[in-house]
Design a protein around this motif. Structure first.
Motif, PDB file in Angstrom:
ATOM      1  N   ARG A  54       3.662  11.513  14.383  1.00  0.00           N
ATOM      2  CA  ARG A  54       2.720  11.609  15.507  1.00  0.00           C
ATOM      3  C   ARG A  54       1.271  11.601  15.060  1.00  0.00           C
ATOM      4  N   SER A  55       1.011  12.112  13.890  1.00  0.00           N
ATOM      5  CA  SER A  55      -0.364  12.221  13.404  1.00  0.00           C
ATOM      6  C   SER A  55      -0.903  10.844  12.994  1.00  0.00           C
ATOM      7  N   PRO A  56      -2.048  10.443  13.552  1.00  0.00           N
ATOM      8  CA  PRO A  56      -2.640   9.159  13.161  1.00  0.00           C
ATOM      9  C   PRO A  56      -2.953   9.095  11.664  1.00  0.00           C
ATOM     10  N   THR A  57      -3.374  10.211  11.086  1.00  0.00           N
ATOM     11  CA  THR A  57      -3.689  10.255   9.666  1.00  0.00           C
ATOM     12  C   THR A  57      -2.444  10.034   8.818  1.00  0.00           C
ATOM     13  N   LEU A  58      -1.350  10.697   9.184  1.00  0.00           N
ATOM     14  CA  LEU A  58      -0.111  10.537   8.423  1.00  0.00           C
ATOM     15  C   LEU A  58       0.524   9.171   8.653  1.00  0.00           C
ATOM     16  N   ARG A  59       0.352   8.573   9.843  1.00  0.00           N
ATOM     17  CA  ARG A  59       0.820   7.201  10.069  1.00  0.00           C
ATOM     18  C   ARG A  59       0.058   6.230   9.169  1.00  0.00           C
ATOM     19  N   ALA A  60      -1.237   6.461   9.012  1.00  0.00           N
ATOM     20  CA  ALA A  60      -2.038   5.612   8.125  1.00  0.00           C
ATOM     21  C   ALA A  60      -1.538   5.732   6.691  1.00  0.00           C
ATOM     22  N   ASP A  61      -1.125   6.936   6.290  1.00  0.00           N
ATOM     23  CA  ASP A  61      -0.569   7.137   4.950  1.00  0.00           C
ATOM     24  C   ASP A  61       0.733   6.352   4.775  1.00  0.00           C
ATOM     25  N   VAL A  62       1.588   6.362   5.778  1.00  0.00           N
ATOM     26  CA  VAL A  62       2.849   5.615   5.702  1.00  0.00           C
ATOM     27  C   VAL A  62       2.566   4.114   5.660  1.00  0.00           C
ATOM     28  N   ARG A  63       1.589   3.647   6.428  1.00  0.00           N
ATOM     29  CA  ARG A  63       1.229   2.224   6.385  1.00  0.00           C
ATOM     30  C   ARG A  63       0.757   1.833   4.984  1.00  0.00           C
ATOM     31  N   THR A  64       0.030   2.721   4.330  1.00  0.00           N
ATOM     32  CA  THR A  64      -0.403   2.468   2.952  1.00  0.00           C
ATOM     33  C   THR A  64       0.801   2.402   2.023  1.00  0.00           C
ATOM     34  N   GLN A  65       1.763   3.300   2.192  1.00  0.00           N
ATOM     35  CA  GLN A  65       2.975   3.264   1.381  1.00  0.00           C
ATOM     36  C   GLN A  65       3.729   1.952   1.575  1.00  0.00           C
ATOM     37  N   ILE A  66       3.773   1.453   2.802  1.00  0.00           N
ATOM     38  CA  ILE A  66       4.447   0.180   3.078  1.00  0.00           C
ATOM     39  C   ILE A  66       3.714  -0.964   2.377  1.00  0.00           C
ATOM     40  N   ARG A  67       2.373  -0.978   2.467  1.00  0.00           N
ATOM     41  CA  ARG A  67       1.607  -2.032   1.791  1.00  0.00           C
ATOM     42  C   ARG A  67       1.849  -2.014   0.291  1.00  0.00           C
ATOM     43  N   ILE A  68       1.885  -0.825  -0.294  1.00  0.00           N
ATOM     44  CA  ILE A  68       2.134  -0.716  -1.737  1.00  0.00           C
ATOM     45  C   ILE A  68       3.516  -1.251  -2.078  1.00  0.00           C
ATOM     46  N   LEU A  69       4.527  -0.876  -1.292  1.00  0.00           N
ATOM     47  CA  LEU A  69       5.889  -1.359  -1.520  1.00  0.00           C
ATOM     48  C   LEU A  69       5.956  -2.883  -1.423  1.00  0.00           C
ATOM     49  N   VAL A  70       5.349  -3.440  -0.400  1.00  0.00           N
ATOM     50  CA  VAL A  70       5.376  -4.890  -0.198  1.00  0.00           C
ATOM     51  C   VAL A  70       4.685  -5.612  -1.343  1.00  0.00           C
ATOM     52  N   GLU A  71       3.562  -5.099  -1.771  1.00  0.00           N
ATOM     53  CA  GLU A  71       2.799  -5.779  -2.815  1.00  0.00           C
ATOM     54  C   GLU A  71       3.413  -5.627  -4.203  1.00  0.00           C
ATOM     55  N   GLN A  72       4.448  -4.826  -4.338  1.00  0.00           N
ATOM     56  CA  GLN A  72       5.192  -4.762  -5.593  1.00  0.00           C
ATOM     57  C   GLN A  72       6.134  -5.952  -5.743  1.00  0.00           C
ATOM     58  N   ASP A  73       6.411  -6.636  -4.639  1.00  0.00           N
ATOM     59  CA  ASP A  73       7.262  -7.821  -4.677  1.00  0.00           C
ATOM     60  C   ASP A  73       6.491  -8.937  -5.381  1.00  0.00           C
ATOM     61  N   ARG A  74       7.069  -9.518  -6.416  1.00  0.00           N
ATOM     62  CA  ARG A  74       6.366 -10.527  -7.220  1.00  0.00           C
ATOM     63  C   ARG A  74       6.114 -11.830  -6.468  1.00  0.00           C
ATOM     64  N   ARG A  75       6.705 -11.991  -5.291  1.00  0.00           N
ATOM     65  CA  ARG A  75       6.499 -13.209  -4.493  1.00  0.00           C
ATOM     66  C   ARG A  75       5.305 -13.083  -3.545  1.00  0.00           C
ATOM     67  N   ILE A  76       4.731 -11.881  -3.457  1.00  0.00           N
ATOM     68  CA  ILE A  76       3.613 -11.596  -2.550  1.00  0.00           C
ATOM     69  C   ILE A  76       2.296 -11.551  -3.323  1.00  0.00           C
ATOM     70  N   VAL A  77       1.277 -12.167  -2.769  1.00  0.00           N
ATOM     71  CA  VAL A  77      -0.054 -12.141  -3.375  1.00  0.00           C
ATOM     72  C   VAL A  77      -0.624 -10.732  -3.212  1.00  0.00           C
ATOM     73  N   PRO A  78      -0.978 -10.053  -4.305  1.00  0.00           N
ATOM     74  CA  PRO A  78      -1.533  -8.701  -4.208  1.00  0.00           C
ATOM     75  C   PRO A  78      -2.787  -8.664  -3.333  1.00  0.00           C
ATOM     76  N   GLY A  79      -2.903  -7.593  -2.552  1.00  0.00           N
ATOM     77  CA  GLY A  79      -4.068  -7.393  -1.695  1.00  0.00           C
ATOM     78  C   GLY A  79      -3.978  -8.074  -0.343  1.00  0.00           C
ATOM     79  N   THR A  80      -2.845  -8.730  -0.036  1.00  0.00           N
ATOM     80  CA  THR A  80      -2.745  -9.463   1.223  1.00  0.00           C
ATOM     81  C   THR A  80      -1.897  -8.759   2.278  1.00  0.00           C
ATOM     82  N   ALA A  81      -1.190  -7.712   1.925  1.00  0.00           N
ATOM     83  CA  ALA A  81      -0.309  -7.039   2.888  1.00  0.00           C
ATOM     84  C   ALA A  81      -1.116  -6.166   3.840  1.00  0.00           C
TER      85      ALA A  81
END
Length: 107
Positions: A54-81
């Protein structure tokens, strides 16, 4: 350079998609990578954490975790997620692949 290296079985609604001949349907290229990424986010529990927070701040933290996870994929250009809230129960994940360009996945 694009190749047939990115081929997977098509999964929709948590099950394999079967064609008229009772054979699994294949997915290729950008869609295959998107499907892999979506499953990684789901398996990590981040989609559930994002929707349940529910917290907007904690949702932003989860979105950051998702971006980090996605950008660990070697098929994704870093910084684009990016993860953007489209509705209270739907998020749009975008990224750029090296071989197939822009990618969009709904979480």
């Amino acid at each position: 350079m694009a190749s047939d290296a990115h081929i997977d079985l098509l999964v929709e609604d948590y099950g394999l998609v079967i064609d008229a001949g009772q054979q699994p349907v294949l997915t290729r290229h950008r869609h295959s990578i998107g499907q892999d990424i979506k499953h990684a986010v789901l398996e990590a529990g981040l989609a559930r954490a994002l929707l349940g927070e529910r917290s907007p701040t904690l949702r932003a933290d989860v979105r950051t975790q998702i971006r980090i996870l996605v950008e660990q994929d070697r098929r994704i250009v870093p910084g684009t997620a990016e993860v953007r809230e489209e509705a209270t129960d739907r998020y749009l994940l975008t990224a750029t692949t090296y071989d197939y360009g822009h990618l969009e996945v709904t979480l």
